[in-house]
Design an enzyme around this catalytic site. Structure first.
Site, short mmCIF file in Angstrom:
data_model
loop_
_atom_site.label_atom_id
_atom_site.label_comp_id
_atom_site.label_asym_id
_atom_site.label_seq_id
_atom_site.Cartn_x
_atom_site.Cartn_y
_atom_site.Cartn_z
N ASP A 20 -4.96 -9.60 -1.75
CA ASP A 20 -4.14 -10.80 -1.89
C ASP A 20 -4.55 -11.73 -0.74
O ASP A 20 -5.50 -11.45 0.00
CB ASP A 20 -2.65 -10.47 -1.90
CG ASP A 20 -2.12 -9.99 -0.55
OD1 ASP A 20 -2.90 -9.83 0.42
OD2 ASP A 20 -0.90 -9.75 -0.46
N HIS A 21 -3.82 -12.82 -0.59
CA HIS A 21 -4.14 -13.80 0.46
C HIS A 21 -4.03 -13.20 1.86
O HIS A 21 -4.78 -13.56 2.74
CB HIS A 21 -3.24 -15.04 0.33
CG HIS A 21 -1.78 -14.70 0.36
ND1 HIS A 21 -1.12 -14.15 -0.73
CD2 HIS A 21 -0.86 -14.80 1.35
CE1 HIS A 21 0.15 -13.95 -0.41
NE2 HIS A 21 0.33 -14.32 0.84
N CYS A 63 -4.17 -5.98 1.73
CA CYS A 63 -3.08 -6.95 1.78
C CYS A 63 -2.67 -7.03 3.25
O CYS A 63 -3.35 -6.44 4.10
CB CYS A 63 -1.93 -6.61 0.82
SG CYS A 63 -0.94 -5.16 1.22
N THR A 78 -0.26 -5.63 5.02
CA THR A 78 0.02 -4.31 5.60
C THR A 78 -0.82 -3.21 4.98
O THR A 78 -0.96 -2.14 5.57
CB THR A 78 1.49 -3.93 5.40
OG1 THR A 78 1.74 -3.82 3.99
CG2 THR A 78 2.42 -4.97 6.03
N GLY A 79 -1.33 -3.44 3.79
CA GLY A 79 -2.02 -2.40 3.03
C GLY A 79 -1.06 -1.55 2.21
O GLY A 79 -1.49 -0.82 1.32
N ILE A 80 0.21 -1.67 2.46
CA ILE A 80 1.20 -0.83 1.79
C ILE A 80 1.38 -1.23 0.33
O ILE A 80 1.22 -0.40 -0.58
CB ILE A 80 2.56 -0.87 2.53
CG1 ILE A 80 2.42 -0.32 3.95
CG2 ILE A 80 3.62 -0.10 1.75
CD1 ILE A 80 3.61 -0.59 4.84
N GLY A 81 1.71 -2.48 0.09
CA GLY A 81 1.98 -2.92 -1.27
C GLY A 81 0.81 -2.73 -2.20
O GLY A 81 0.96 -2.23 -3.33
N HIS A 109 -9.80 16.20 1.90
CA HIS A 109 -8.71 16.98 1.31
C HIS A 109 -8.18 16.41 0.00
O HIS A 109 -7.74 17.18 -0.86
CB HIS A 109 -7.55 17.09 2.29
CG HIS A 109 -7.87 17.95 3.46
ND1 HIS A 109 -6.92 18.25 4.42
CD2 HIS A 109 -9.01 18.57 3.86
CE1 HIS A 109 -7.47 19.03 5.34
NE2 HIS A 109 -8.74 19.22 5.03
N HIS A 116 -7.77 22.49 -2.29
CA HIS A 116 -7.67 21.04 -2.43
C HIS A 116 -7.86 20.62 -3.88
O HIS A 116 -7.19 19.71 -4.36
CB HIS A 116 -8.66 20.34 -1.50
CG HIS A 116 -8.38 20.62 -0.06
ND1 HIS A 116 -7.15 20.41 0.53
CD2 HIS A 116 -9.17 21.12 0.92
CE1 HIS A 116 -7.19 20.77 1.80
NE2 HIS A 116 -8.41 21.20 2.06
#
Length: 146
Positions: A7-8, A64, A66-69, A97, A133
């Site tokens: 995103d932006h 993004c 935070t990278g979270i969304g 893993h 794994h």
């Protein structure tokens, strides 16, 4: 080929990673966004994730603020294991893993040099292929959508 999406808020870091990929002659496909206009990360995270899930691209990197969304958005696509990493050890371990096929980075938190190190680690670390794994990844895949 590496699928890219942002995103932006992640655009500037994505541009830096594109330069790195080009310097290393690593092919990529950019699924957007392409300018700093406010936009919605789920659109671009999903597009990049679909390219990885379909086999069009081998791995993906999404960005993004935070990278979270955008990692959540990518993980909504069946077959995707997207890991948000902010250090090289987590990038290494998620490949060893979890056989993660996508990496998420926070453009508001990670500087260029660290981002390049994380990307390099992610792209160059192979899955361990250890039975425990493989079993755990299989459980993740079976439980998708339950």
């Amino acid at each position: 080929m590496i699928a890219l999406g942002s995103d932006h808020g992640g655009l500037e870091l994505k541009k830096k990673i594109i330069r790195y990929l080009e310097e290393k002659n690593i092919e990529y496909k950019d699924f957007g966004c392409y300018d700093e206009s406010s936009c919605d990360y789920p659109v671009f995270g999903k597009a990049a994730a679909k390219a990885v899930a379909s086999g069009e691209c081998e791995k993906g990197i999404v960005f993004c603020t935070t990278g979270i969304g955008i990692s959540i958005a990518a993980n909504k696509v069946k077959g995707i294991r997207c890991a948000l990493c902010s250090d090289t050890l987590s990038a290494k371990m998620t490949r060893l893993h979890n056989d993660a096929n996508m990496l998420a980075l926070g453009g508001g938190y990670i500087g260029e040099n660290l981002a390049i190190d994380i990307v390099e680690t992610f792209l160059n670390t192979e899955f361990s292929n250890e039975e425990k794994h493989k079993r755990r990844i299989s459980l993740l895949e079976k439980n998708m959508g339950d």
